[in-house]
Design a protein around this motif. Structure first.
Motif, mmCIF file in Angstrom:
data_model
loop_
_atom_site.group_PDB
_atom_site.id
_atom_site.type_symbol
_atom_site.label_atom_id
_atom_site.label_comp_id
_atom_site.label_asym_id
_atom_site.label_seq_id
_atom_site.Cartn_x
_atom_site.Cartn_y
_atom_site.Cartn_z
ATOM 1 N N LEU A 30 0.839 -1.205 0.000
ATOM 2 C CA LEU A 30 0.000 0.000 0.000
ATOM 3 C C LEU A 30 0.874 1.255 0.000
ATOM 4 O O LEU A 30 0.567 2.238 -0.675
ATOM 5 N N GLN A 31 1.944 1.223 0.736
ATOM 6 C CA GLN A 31 2.885 2.350 0.780
ATOM 7 C C GLN A 31 3.459 2.608 -0.615
ATOM 8 O O GLN A 31 3.629 3.752 -1.018
ATOM 9 N N THR A 32 3.722 1.519 -1.363
ATOM 10 C CA THR A 32 4.287 1.698 -2.699
ATOM 11 C C THR A 32 3.289 2.361 -3.642
ATOM 12 O O THR A 32 3.696 3.038 -4.582
ATOM 13 N N ALA A 33 1.984 2.163 -3.396
ATOM 14 C CA ALA A 33 0.980 2.790 -4.266
ATOM 15 C C ALA A 33 1.126 4.301 -4.239
ATOM 16 O O ALA A 33 0.990 4.971 -5.273
ATOM 17 N N VAL A 34 1.417 4.843 -3.074
ATOM 18 C CA VAL A 34 1.549 6.286 -2.924
ATOM 19 C C VAL A 34 2.876 6.781 -3.488
ATOM 20 O O VAL A 34 2.933 7.791 -4.179
#
Length: 135
Positions: free
Chosen positions: A102-106
């Motif tokens: 999820l962090q990589t999505a941002v």
């Protein structure tokens, strides 16, 4: 460094690589290596696994989560799938992997994160089918 130091680091790297990725996977990968590809495999084993992964500064779980994020950013899905297995072997939970992605999505972009979610879900399913319990 002397040749003995390089050989020691290579041996330590091979031990770490097997501990994280599984002995069977590493043995299978090394058996497939051509004479042309052997130098890069030795370089990866000696430096990535022997010089960096063996350091005390980060736990293996943290290194695994960092790898998942970096491989997502680089869109290296073959290596990403290998490192999902390594993350589980290093004690990462399904939720921790999910949160890292999820962090990589941002920070890396939604398309990259979506592909990583697809690959992670496939690998986690394969692990479940193999009888590996992923918390």
């Amino acid at each position: 460094m002397s040749q003995v130091d390089n050989e020691t680091r290579l041996a330590e790297g091979l031990r770490m690589r097997k501990a994280v990725l599984g002995e069977e996977h590493v043995e299978r990968s090394m058996a497939k290596v051509s004479e042309f590809g052997r130098p890069v495999q030795e370089l990866v084993t000696e430096y990535c696994w022997g010089a960096v992964w063996t350091r005390d500064g980060l736990e293996r779980r943290t290194r695994s989560l960092l790898n998942l994020a970096m491989l997502t950013a680089l869109n290296r899905m073959h290596e990403f799938g290998v490192h999902v297995r390594g993350a589980v072997r290093n004690g990462c939970s399904r939720q921790e992997i999910q949160e890292a992605l999820l962090q990589t999505a941002v920070y890396c972009g939604v398309p990259a994160a979506l592909e990583s979610f697809r690959v992670a879900e496939r690998v986690l399913g394969e692990l479940a089918a193999e009888g590996v319990e992923v918390p």
